[in-house]
Design a protein around this motif. Structure first.
Motif, PDB file in Angstrom:
ATOM      1  N   ILE A 186     -11.547  -1.701   1.711  1.00  0.00           N
ATOM      2  CA  ILE A 186     -10.477  -1.223   2.601  1.00  0.00           C
ATOM      3  C   ILE A 186     -10.786   0.182   3.104  1.00  0.00           C
ATOM      4  O   ILE A 186     -10.670   0.475   4.301  1.00  0.00           O
ATOM      5  CB  ILE A 186      -9.120  -1.253   1.864  1.00  0.00           C
ATOM      6  CG1 ILE A 186      -8.679  -2.701   1.614  1.00  0.00           C
ATOM      7  CG2 ILE A 186      -8.055  -0.507   2.672  1.00  0.00           C
ATOM      8  CD1 ILE A 186      -7.514  -2.835   0.655  1.00  0.00           C
ATOM      9  N   TYR A 187     -11.231   1.055   2.209  1.00  0.00           N
ATOM     10  CA  TYR A 187     -11.526   2.429   2.635  1.00  0.00           C
ATOM     11  C   TYR A 187     -12.763   2.491   3.524  1.00  0.00           C
ATOM     12  O   TYR A 187     -12.843   3.326   4.437  1.00  0.00           O
ATOM     13  CB  TYR A 187     -11.666   3.346   1.412  1.00  0.00           C
ATOM     14  CG  TYR A 187     -10.330   3.884   0.960  1.00  0.00           C
ATOM     15  CD1 TYR A 187      -9.842   5.095   1.428  1.00  0.00           C
ATOM     16  CD2 TYR A 187      -9.528   3.151   0.083  1.00  0.00           C
ATOM     17  CE1 TYR A 187      -8.611   5.589   1.028  1.00  0.00           C
ATOM     18  CE2 TYR A 187      -8.290   3.626  -0.327  1.00  0.00           C
ATOM     19  CZ  TYR A 187      -7.835   4.839   0.148  1.00  0.00           C
ATOM     20  OH  TYR A 187      -6.607   5.316  -0.242  1.00  0.00           O
TER      21      TYR A 187
ATOM     22  N   HIS B 164      -5.511  -1.294  -5.098  1.00  0.00           N
ATOM     23  CA  HIS B 164      -5.790  -2.638  -4.604  1.00  0.00           C
ATOM     24  C   HIS B 164      -7.178  -3.097  -5.072  1.00  0.00           C
ATOM     25  O   HIS B 164      -8.123  -2.316  -5.101  1.00  0.00           O
ATOM     26  CB  HIS B 164      -5.721  -2.656  -3.073  1.00  0.00           C
ATOM     27  CG  HIS B 164      -5.627  -4.024  -2.488  1.00  0.00           C
ATOM     28  ND1 HIS B 164      -6.716  -4.842  -2.340  1.00  0.00           N
ATOM     29  CD2 HIS B 164      -4.552  -4.730  -2.030  1.00  0.00           C
ATOM     30  CE1 HIS B 164      -6.332  -5.995  -1.798  1.00  0.00           C
ATOM     31  NE2 HIS B 164      -5.027  -5.954  -1.603  1.00  0.00           N
ATOM     32  N   PRO B 165      -7.309  -4.364  -5.473  1.00  0.00           N
ATOM     33  CA  PRO B 165      -8.617  -4.846  -5.966  1.00  0.00           C
ATOM     34  C   PRO B 165      -9.736  -4.749  -4.933  1.00  0.00           C
ATOM     35  O   PRO B 165     -10.920  -4.715  -5.294  1.00  0.00           O
ATOM     36  CB  PRO B 165      -8.341  -6.311  -6.350  1.00  0.00           C
ATOM     37  CG  PRO B 165      -7.042  -6.667  -5.698  1.00  0.00           C
ATOM     38  CD  PRO B 165      -6.265  -5.403  -5.592  1.00  0.00           C
TER      39      PRO B 165
ATOM     40  N   PHE C  22       0.831  -1.194   0.000  1.00  0.00           N
ATOM     41  CA  PHE C  22       0.000   0.000   0.000  1.00  0.00           C
ATOM     42  C   PHE C  22       0.866   1.244   0.000  1.00  0.00           C
ATOM     43  O   PHE C  22       1.912   1.280   0.652  1.00  0.00           O
ATOM     44  CB  PHE C  22      -0.911   0.035   1.241  1.00  0.00           C
ATOM     45  CG  PHE C  22      -1.908  -1.092   1.283  1.00  0.00           C
ATOM     46  CD1 PHE C  22      -3.155  -0.961   0.685  1.00  0.00           C
ATOM     47  CD2 PHE C  22      -1.594  -2.287   1.913  1.00  0.00           C
ATOM     48  CE1 PHE C  22      -4.070  -1.998   0.702  1.00  0.00           C
ATOM     49  CE2 PHE C  22      -2.502  -3.333   1.948  1.00  0.00           C
ATOM     50  CZ  PHE C  22      -3.746  -3.186   1.334  1.00  0.00           C
ATOM     51  N   ILE C  23       0.429   2.263  -0.740  1.00  0.00           N
ATOM     52  CA  ILE C  23       1.044   3.582  -0.676  1.00  0.00           C
ATOM     53  C   ILE C  23       0.002   4.554  -0.143  1.00  0.00           C
ATOM     54  O   ILE C  23      -1.201   4.278  -0.160  1.00  0.00           O
ATOM     55  CB  ILE C  23       1.551   4.055  -2.054  1.00  0.00           C
ATOM     56  CG1 ILE C  23       0.396   4.153  -3.061  1.00  0.00           C
ATOM     57  CG2 ILE C  23       2.644   3.132  -2.575  1.00  0.00           C
ATOM     58  CD1 ILE C  23       0.783   4.812  -4.364  1.00  0.00           C
ATOM     59  N   ALA C  24       0.462   5.690   0.355  1.00  0.00           N
ATOM     60  CA  ALA C  24      -0.458   6.664   0.938  1.00  0.00           C
ATOM     61  C   ALA C  24      -1.491   7.098  -0.089  1.00  0.00           C
ATOM     62  O   ALA C  24      -1.167   7.515  -1.192  1.00  0.00           O
ATOM     63  CB  ALA C  24       0.325   7.874   1.443  1.00  0.00           C
ATOM     64  N   GLY C  25      -2.765   6.965   0.288  1.00  0.00           N
ATOM     65  CA  GLY C  25      -3.845   7.396  -0.592  1.00  0.00           C
ATOM     66  C   GLY C  25      -4.073   6.518  -1.794  1.00  0.00           C
ATOM     67  O   GLY C  25      -4.892   6.847  -2.662  1.00  0.00           O
TER      68      GLY C  25
END
Length: 630
Positions: free
Chosen positions: A521-522, A515-516, A508-511
């Protein structure tokens, strides 16, 4: 041109008659069972009585033992050689090998020159040792001349000689020459291809190495490992895993070298499940657990956040090398378990293992991460007083870090001033970081400017200095630091976090929304933040009137979307109450994420293990193992 190079060049014009055939005698059985110099000298005396003191066959056997055996004596071999009126190629080759074994590279070349001057024709066994001697000695000119001799004496098609030439040019970092030899080979074997792959990899040309790998008509475990290791050494861990999976799909067995490379890849990504699979494979297949492989397994468990399995593996070793002890001490250190690290060190001494400088780097690091100031002072003196190890740069860096974190900035600065060598950026950086922690603006500014000049491309140094200015309300100075970064083209390192669950490595990267399962996740992230706000969470960035520059993530991404928060949200989606999941981050965890992680562990009943750039954080029941000492 040196005298050695001149002699080699002139020897190209020497002509030879065909070698004299030597009389062969019946086997000398007593020499075949020789096991000591005393026994060899008795045999020598016996052969002299038989009139064989000038016989190349008999003396060659004596010389072979003296030059090549672990119990031999090269000087005695040379004494025997000097008594021979007409030593043959076998004897010259044996002595060249003897010199090479002792890394007396120049002597190999000089003996070869004598061989030529004595009109002894070299054979295909002569040149591989000479080529390796040039590699050992970095003798580029001599190596080129030996290359010419390989062709002069008719070995231009000898695969063994040519493979050694490729290896020599790789050692010289002369890949163009290595490629020329490779391209002209009439037959290339796995060694030829693999050596060229390693050559490209050593120069960081990993994609070129992979092109060679893909062209190979056949591969063995050595060639697979060379390519996997190239990816690992370049921190391209995902590609290492992809190649490893391809290797497994082709039903190729792992050996200890491939296992060690892949364990290092697991360490780099924090891929514990993959690491456990490889460890189990090693046990089930009976792969030799040599000290290097054992240490790699321990290191993998330590750096994947599973200290218990690291210690279990360590305790189960029948033989513990110094590297294994050091690795275990270092593992306890990075997990903030200073007392356990010291206890292991005491056990090590009780078992008669002599510590080295790495041991004390790890011990002092353990004291630093655990705030054990008195213990750190004690072992800093102890290493010299008891073991005669003079402090090196790394030891001073650990002590400055220890004293600085404890708020003893004057003592840390005094130690730097008393160093017998000029402090490097690591030592000064430790003091700089301590100034940030304790808000010492004056000293921090002084040290920070020195650190930036020593490491002008490290964005973190600029960020740290800018944040010091923010705390002091010196916003114009902060703007100047930002301007300096822009003028110098210094870019902040993007933060990313990796989590392995269900055998899959997720980054993961910031923001990031690639990702599928991004939508889920959000949604989980929003729920996560709502629930910790309900028990008092306030983002750290909202505490002051002016936000500090953020080293850990790009500033345009809000605190809520830092990479470790996304990884934690994913972990919560995939686990249940009471579970543990592990995250690896490439930068230092920021204050806000550290604070939030403690609350998340309590609200969601998870143990969250985070490895950042400096150490491990075990979040459980609303607390962190670092006790906020980081």
């Amino acid at each position: 041109m040196s005298s050695l190079q001149t002699l080699l060049a002139s020897s190209l014009s020497i002509s030879f008659s065909s070698s004299n055939s030597k009389p062969r005698y019946s086997p000398l059985e007593s020499l075949e069972t020789c096991s000591s110099m005393a026994q060899l000298k008795q045999n020598h005396a016996h052969l002299t009585k038989l009139g064989l003191s000038s016989d190349n066959d008999a003396m060659g056997r004596l010389i072979k033992f003296c030059a090549l055996s672990n119990d031999g004596d090269l000087d005695y071999a040379l004494h025997l050689f000097d008594t021979l009126p007409h030593p043959d190629a076998f004897i010259y080759n044996t002595l060249i090998r003897g010199y090479l074994l002792r890394r007396h590279a120049a002597d190999c070349i000089f003996l070869y020159l004598r061989m030529l001057q004595d009109s002894v024709l070299p054979n295909k066994f002569t040149f591989p040792c000479l080529i390796r001697a040039c590699s050992v000695d970095g003798a580029v000119e001599e190596g080129a001349q030996i290359h010419a001799h390989v062709f002069k004496f008719g070995f231009a098609n000898d695969g063994f000689c040519l493979n050694n030439l490729i290896h020599m040019y790789v050692d010289f970092k002369a890949l163009e020459n290595a490629r020329k030899v490779f391209n002209k080979m009439p037959r290339r074997d796995v060694v030829s291809w693999t050596t060229l792959i390693s050559g490209y990899a050593q120069l960081g040309l990993v994609d070129a190495a992979f092109e060679v790998f893909e062209r190979m008509p056949e591969r063995n475990s050595v060639s697979w490992n060379a390519m996997i290791a190239a990816y690992v050494q370049s921190n391209r861990f995902h590609e290492a895993f992809a190649l490893f999976n391809r290797m497994r799909a082709e039903n190729l067995a792992l050996d200890k070298f491939v296992a060690a490379s892949m364990l290092s890849a697991c360490t780099g990504l924090g891929a514990l499940e993959e690491g456990e699979w490889i460890h189990k494979y090693i046990r089930n297949k009976g792969i030799e657990l040599d000290p290097k492989l054992a240490t790699t397994i321990i290191d993998m468990y330590c750096k994947c956040g599973c200290l218990e399995k690291a210690y279990e593996t360590f305790k189960g070793l029948t033989y513990k090398s110094i590297s294994s002890w050091n690795c275990m001490i270092g593992g306890f250190a990075m997990h903030g378990k200073g007392e356990a690290a010291i206890s292991i060190f005491k056990d090590m001494e009780k078992q008669g293992i002599v510590p080295d400088n790495i041991t004390f780097v790890n011990i002092l690091s353990a004291c630093s991460h655990s705030g054990l100031v008195e213990e750190g002072r004690y072992y800093f003196q102890y290493m010299t007083r008891v073991h005669g190890i003079e402090p090196m740069m790394e030891h001073y860096g650990c002590m400055v870090d220890l004293l600085g974190r404890a708020g003893l900035l004057d003592e840390a600065k005094k130690l730097i001033d008393q160093m017998p060598m000029t402090p490097d950026v690591g030592v000064l950086g430790a003091l700089f970081g301590a100034c940030r922690i304790h808000g010492n603006i004056e000293l921090g500014e002084q040290v920070g400017k020195r650190v930036i000049e020593l490491e002008p491309n490290n964005s973190g140094r600029y960020v740290l200095l800018a944040n010091l200015y923010v705390k002091a309300g010196r916003y114009e100075d902060m703007a100047n630091v930002r301007r300096m970064m822009n003028e110098r083209g210094v870019k902040k390192v993007p933060g990313f976090s990796v989590i392995e669950l269900e055998g899959e490595v997720n980054e993961f990267i910031a923001g990031g929304r690639d990702h599928p399962e991004s939508k889920e996740i959000y949604a989980k992230l929003d729920e996560m933040l709502d629930r910790i706000r309900a028990i008092g969470y306030v983002p750290c960035g909202a505490e002051g009137v002016v936000e500090e520059l953020d080293e850990e993530e790009e500033k345009e991404n809000p605190l809520n979307y830092h990479s470790e928060k996304l990884a934690i949200a994913f972990g919560l989606l995939k686990t249940k109450a009471g579970d543990t999941f592990r995250i690896t981050k490439n930068l230092r965890v920021c204050r806000d994420c550290h604070h939030a992680s403690k609350l998340i562990s309590k609200v969601f009943d998870r143990e969250i293990v985070v490895r950042d750039r400096n150490r491990f954080h075990h979040f459980k029941d609303g607390e962190c193992s670092c006790k906020d000492y980081w």
